[in-house]
Design a protein around this motif. Sequence first.
Motif, mmCIF file in Angstrom:
data_model
loop_
_atom_site.group_PDB
_atom_site.id
_atom_site.type_symbol
_atom_site.label_atom_id
_atom_site.label_comp_id
_atom_site.label_asym_id
_atom_site.label_seq_id
_atom_site.Cartn_x
_atom_site.Cartn_y
_atom_site.Cartn_z
ATOM 1 N N MET A 1 10.564 5.656 -0.916
ATOM 2 C CA MET A 1 9.116 5.794 -0.783
ATOM 3 C C MET A 1 8.463 4.467 -1.146
ATOM 4 S SD MET A 1 6.684 8.851 -2.032
ATOM 5 C CE MET A 1 6.761 8.710 -3.792
ATOM 6 N N PHE A 4 2.864 1.235 -1.353
ATOM 7 C CA PHE A 4 1.556 1.387 -0.717
ATOM 8 C C PHE A 4 1.665 2.334 0.469
ATOM 9 C CE2 PHE A 4 1.441 -2.951 -2.565
ATOM 10 C CZ PHE A 4 0.422 -2.739 -3.476
ATOM 11 N N ASN A 5 1.688 3.641 0.187
ATOM 12 C CA ASN A 5 1.848 4.603 1.278
ATOM 13 C C ASN A 5 0.809 5.717 1.230
ATOM 14 O OD1 ASN A 5 2.758 5.915 -0.952
ATOM 15 N ND2 ASN A 5 4.675 6.657 -0.062
ATOM 16 N N GLY A 6 -0.260 5.510 0.466
ATOM 17 C CA GLY A 6 -1.311 6.516 0.416
ATOM 18 C C GLY A 6 -2.189 6.458 1.653
ATOM 19 N N SER A 7 -2.955 7.516 1.856
ATOM 20 C CA SER A 7 -3.887 7.524 2.990
ATOM 21 C C SER A 7 -5.168 8.229 2.573
ATOM 22 C CB SER A 7 -3.265 8.210 4.210
ATOM 23 O OG SER A 7 -3.002 9.565 3.928
ATOM 24 N N LEU A 8 -6.230 7.884 3.254
ATOM 25 C CA LEU A 8 -7.539 8.470 3.001
ATOM 26 C C LEU A 8 -8.010 9.177 4.263
ATOM 27 C CD1 LEU A 8 -9.168 5.405 1.187
ATOM 28 C CD2 LEU A 8 -8.315 7.500 0.120
ATOM 29 N N GLN A 177 -5.309 -1.991 4.787
ATOM 30 C CA GLN A 177 -4.531 -0.776 5.016
ATOM 31 C C GLN A 177 -3.670 -0.428 3.796
ATOM 32 O OE1 GLN A 177 -4.465 1.542 7.680
ATOM 33 N NE2 GLN A 177 -3.252 2.624 6.142
ATOM 34 N N LYS A 179 -4.180 -1.201 0.538
ATOM 35 C CA LYS A 179 -4.788 -0.934 -0.766
ATOM 36 C C LYS A 179 -6.209 -0.393 -0.768
ATOM 37 C CE LYS A 179 -3.751 -5.197 -1.854
ATOM 38 N NZ LYS A 179 -3.622 -6.495 -2.539
ATOM 39 N N GLU A 182 -8.447 2.383 5.456
ATOM 40 C CA GLU A 182 -7.640 2.707 6.618
ATOM 41 C C GLU A 182 -8.040 1.785 7.769
ATOM 42 O OE1 GLU A 182 -5.223 5.059 6.466
ATOM 43 O OE2 GLU A 182 -5.784 5.449 4.392
#
Length: 196
Positions: A1, A4-8, A177, A179, A182
């Motif tokens: 994982m 930096f793999n979060g999303s909004l 993208q 930090k 999107e």
Amino acid sequence: MGLFNGSLPFGDRPAVILIDLMRAYFDPAADLYVGSPDCLASAARLLSAARAARVPVIHTRVGHSRGGIDGGLFYRKVPPLRDLSGPLGELMPQVAPLPDEVVIVKQYASAFFGTPLASTLTALRTDTLVIAGVSTSGCVRASAVDTIQHGFVPIVVRQAVGDRSRGPHEVALSDIQAKYGEVWDEQAVLARLGAP
């Protein structure tokens, strides 16, 4: 994982902001020229879709008082800012604001710094700010960072932003993208706004 793999999420109450789409960035004779006519065309399509969907639209441009004291060290660091008080400071006709659209005059890179943008978005009950404009590594990136810091989801439209060179443009998009928000393709944003 990955780290930096979060999303909004793209929210239910977006607004669109067009950052500094002034003649200075699209006139080949100007010092600030970005050489990105495609981003202006993309921003115009985004603007049209937002208006059709009755999504609030906000424009920004840069402006300083005589002598630039309100621009502080930034005004001293970037001499071409002095050219923006004349015709080069005009917004491009392809994205000219309508009488009921807010135009924010800013002095620094971020559209939030020293302006009423945050309170305007709060009054509109905005949850997502769709961002287009120039330059990607400068005012767009600074505004995207401040967007998330003010509690709104930043959605930068890849084709609707431009910069003077490809390297800083791509690095800024990658950084946003990773930090701060999107980065969406134009067609995905247009579909989200309900464009055919």
